[in-house]
Write an enzyme that holds these catalytic residues in place. Sequence first.
Site, short mmCIF file in Angstrom:
data_model
loop_
_atom_site.label_atom_id
_atom_site.label_comp_id
_atom_site.label_asym_id
_atom_site.label_seq_id
_atom_site.Cartn_x
_atom_site.Cartn_y
_atom_site.Cartn_z
N ARG A 1 -4.46 -55.56 32.08
CA ARG A 1 -4.22 -54.15 32.27
C ARG A 1 -6.04 -53.52 31.68
NH1 ARG A 1 0.85 -54.37 28.85
NH2 ARG A 1 0.83 -52.63 28.58
N HIS B 1 2.74 -47.72 19.87
CA HIS B 1 2.87 -49.52 19.76
C HIS B 1 1.72 -50.04 20.14
CE1 HIS B 1 7.94 -49.00 21.97
NE2 HIS B 1 7.29 -49.40 20.09
C1 BJW Z 1 9.36 -42.86 35.88
C2 BJW Z 1 8.09 -42.73 36.36
C3 BJW Z 1 7.83 -41.76 37.42
C4 BJW Z 1 9.46 -44.59 36.72
N1 BJW Z 1 8.25 -40.50 36.91
N2 BJW Z 1 9.84 -41.48 34.92
C5 BJW Z 1 19.21 -55.19 19.52
C6 BJW Z 1 19.55 -54.11 19.65
C7 BJW Z 1 18.68 -52.99 19.21
C8 BJW Z 1 17.31 -53.23 19.20
C9 BJW Z 1 16.95 -54.94 18.44
C10 BJW Z 1 18.17 -55.24 19.10
N3 BJW Z 1 17.03 -57.33 18.83
C11 BJW Z 1 16.05 -56.66 18.67
C12 BJW Z 1 15.56 -55.23 18.05
C13 BJW Z 1 14.74 -53.95 18.27
C14 BJW Z 1 13.31 -54.83 19.25
C15 BJW Z 1 14.09 -54.24 20.85
O1 BJW Z 1 14.62 -52.59 20.79
N4 BJW Z 1 14.71 -54.86 21.34
C16 BJW Z 1 15.08 -54.03 22.81
C17 BJW Z 1 14.93 -55.15 24.07
C18 BJW Z 1 16.68 -54.56 22.96
N5 BJW Z 1 11.68 -53.63 19.10
C19 BJW Z 1 11.87 -54.53 18.03
O2 BJW Z 1 11.26 -55.68 17.82
C20 BJW Z 1 10.28 -52.95 17.54
N6 BJW Z 1 10.40 -53.50 16.45
C21 BJW Z 1 10.98 -52.94 14.82
O3 BJW Z 1 12.57 -52.73 16.16
O4 BJW Z 1 10.14 -53.00 14.15
C22 BJW Z 1 12.03 -52.65 13.23
C23 BJW Z 1 11.70 -51.80 12.70
C24 BJW Z 1 11.41 -50.62 12.84
C25 BJW Z 1 11.46 -49.40 12.37
C26 BJW Z 1 11.05 -49.16 10.96
C27 BJW Z 1 11.38 -50.41 10.47
C28 BJW Z 1 11.32 -51.96 11.29
C29 BJW Z 1 8.72 -53.17 18.38
C30 BJW Z 1 9.15 -53.37 19.59
C31 BJW Z 1 7.70 -52.89 20.17
C32 BJW Z 1 8.05 -52.39 21.89
N7 BJW Z 1 6.67 -53.93 22.71
C33 BJW Z 1 6.17 -52.77 24.03
C34 BJW Z 1 4.50 -54.12 24.22
C35 BJW Z 1 3.49 -53.08 23.66
C36 BJW Z 1 2.38 -53.46 23.90
C37 BJW Z 1 2.29 -53.34 25.36
O5 BJW Z 1 1.99 -52.34 25.85
O6 BJW Z 1 2.32 -55.00 26.34
O7 BJW Z 1 6.37 -52.14 24.49
S1 BJW Z 1 7.90 -53.55 25.12
C38 BJW Z 1 7.55 -52.50 26.14
O8 BJW Z 1 8.61 -51.77 26.33
C39 BJW Z 1 6.70 -51.36 25.70
C40 BJW Z 1 7.27 -50.29 25.96
O9 BJW Z 1 6.47 -49.17 25.20
C41 BJW Z 1 8.35 -49.93 25.84
C42 BJW Z 1 9.64 -49.62 26.03
O10 BJW Z 1 9.43 -49.41 27.37
P1 BJW Z 1 9.04 -47.89 28.01
O11 BJW Z 1 8.14 -46.79 28.24
O12 BJW Z 1 10.64 -47.09 28.28
O13 BJW Z 1 9.22 -48.61 30.19
P2 BJW Z 1 10.24 -48.71 31.20
O14 BJW Z 1 9.25 -49.50 32.10
O15 BJW Z 1 11.38 -49.38 30.20
O16 BJW Z 1 10.67 -47.13 31.72
C43 BJW Z 1 10.10 -47.03 32.34
C44 BJW Z 1 10.90 -45.71 32.97
O17 BJW Z 1 10.37 -44.58 33.55
C45 BJW Z 1 12.06 -45.92 33.68
O18 BJW Z 1 13.21 -45.62 33.43
C46 BJW Z 1 11.54 -45.29 35.28
O19 BJW Z 1 12.88 -44.72 35.27
C47 BJW Z 1 11.33 -43.79 34.65
N8 BJW Z 1 9.91 -44.42 35.33
N9 BJW Z 1 8.16 -43.87 37.39
C48 BJW Z 1 9.19 -40.42 35.48
N10 BJW Z 1 6.77 -40.73 38.41
#
Ligand code: BJW
Length: 233
Positions: A55, A105
């Site tokens: 990437r 992130h």
């Molecule tokens: C378009 C388009 C176009 C396409 N025009 N639109 C159970 C319930 C709730 C929460 C949790 C749970 N179990 C665990 C958790 C917490 C967990 C979590 O949320 N898990 C879920 C899976 C449920 N979160 C964490 O662990 C986070 N940390 C945390 O909570 O710590 C505790 C804490 C927080 C705050 C204070 C104190 C303590 C950490 C999360 C880390 C996520 N990391 C990643 C990888 C990063 C590095 C990398 O890039 O490899 O981040 S995962 C991945 O997902 C990446 C992204 O940033 C993230 C979000 O994805 P994103 O950007 O939304 O992409 P997509 O592909 O999902 O969506 C794209 C969208 O674009 C789509 O809707 C398309 O329709 C649209 N689209 N073309 C407009 N042209």
Amino acid sequence: MKVVVLTGAGISAESGVPTFRDANGLWEGHRVEDVATPEAFEASPHLVHRFYDARRAALAAVEPNPAHRALARLESELGERLLVVTQNVDDLHERAGSHRVLHMHGQLRSAWCLACDERSPWQEDLSHGPACPTCGASALRPDVVWFGEIPYGMDLIENALGDADVFVAIGTSSLVYPAAGFVRLARMWGARTVEINLEPSAATSVFDEARHGPAGELVPAWADELLGAVRAT
Ligand code: BJW
């Protein structure tokens, strides 16, 4: 007028950066949830390094699109009244001209040394175990936030959400927390909330307004409207 913009992978999709959860969201058959964890890195560091090396290398071939440029234009008028909080680890906001960008992130072009805790700007591969420029140890990992780790800048983000008049989420599925919860915080603290996404997200019903379509078209139009409103006040 104070504005907080949250961006996700969808804003970079039209630049050619793959999103995580669309039909083609797998990397060599792996879901992001399987390679973006500290456990995956501990069990298979080479696999995880190859995911990030690929990437990072791909960044050289992509360019900002009209959505990134519209946000940079907005910053040139609003200055400190705009904060872009991005979940993306690419550098397309900066290359479009934005300066007020918080990478919650982390960033592909940064490496974090697990031996001395220093972060260093990084352009090359990490999979061959290069030495840390600060301490020389071969203990660099991608400076990105994996599941179970605490995102960067949470205090600053919460303060900005508390002050915001407008909160806009662009190109995110709203499946990953804490970013997916920002809309509720912003609303609770009095901001008008807008979603701009290709299709309805997991949080569409929470927003005051939703606009669905490609970010490259919708974001410049929204930015023009916002600047019109700012100039009229
Ligand atoms: C378009 C388009 C176009 C396409 N025009 N639109 C159970 C319930 C709730 C929460 C949790 C749970 N179990 C665990 C958790 C917490 C967990 C979590 O949320 N898990 C879920 C899976 C449920 N979160 C964490 O662990 C986070 N940390 C945390 O909570 O710590 C505790 C804490 C927080 C705050 C204070 C104190 C303590 C950490 C999360 C880390 C996520 N990391 C990643 C990888 C990063 C590095 C990398 O890039 O490899 O981040 S995962 C991945 O997902 C990446 C992204 O940033 C993230 C979000 O994805 P994103 O950007 O939304 O992409 P997509 O592909 O999902 O969506 C794209 C969208 O674009 C789509 O809707 C398309 O329709 C649209 N689209 N073309 C407009 N042209």
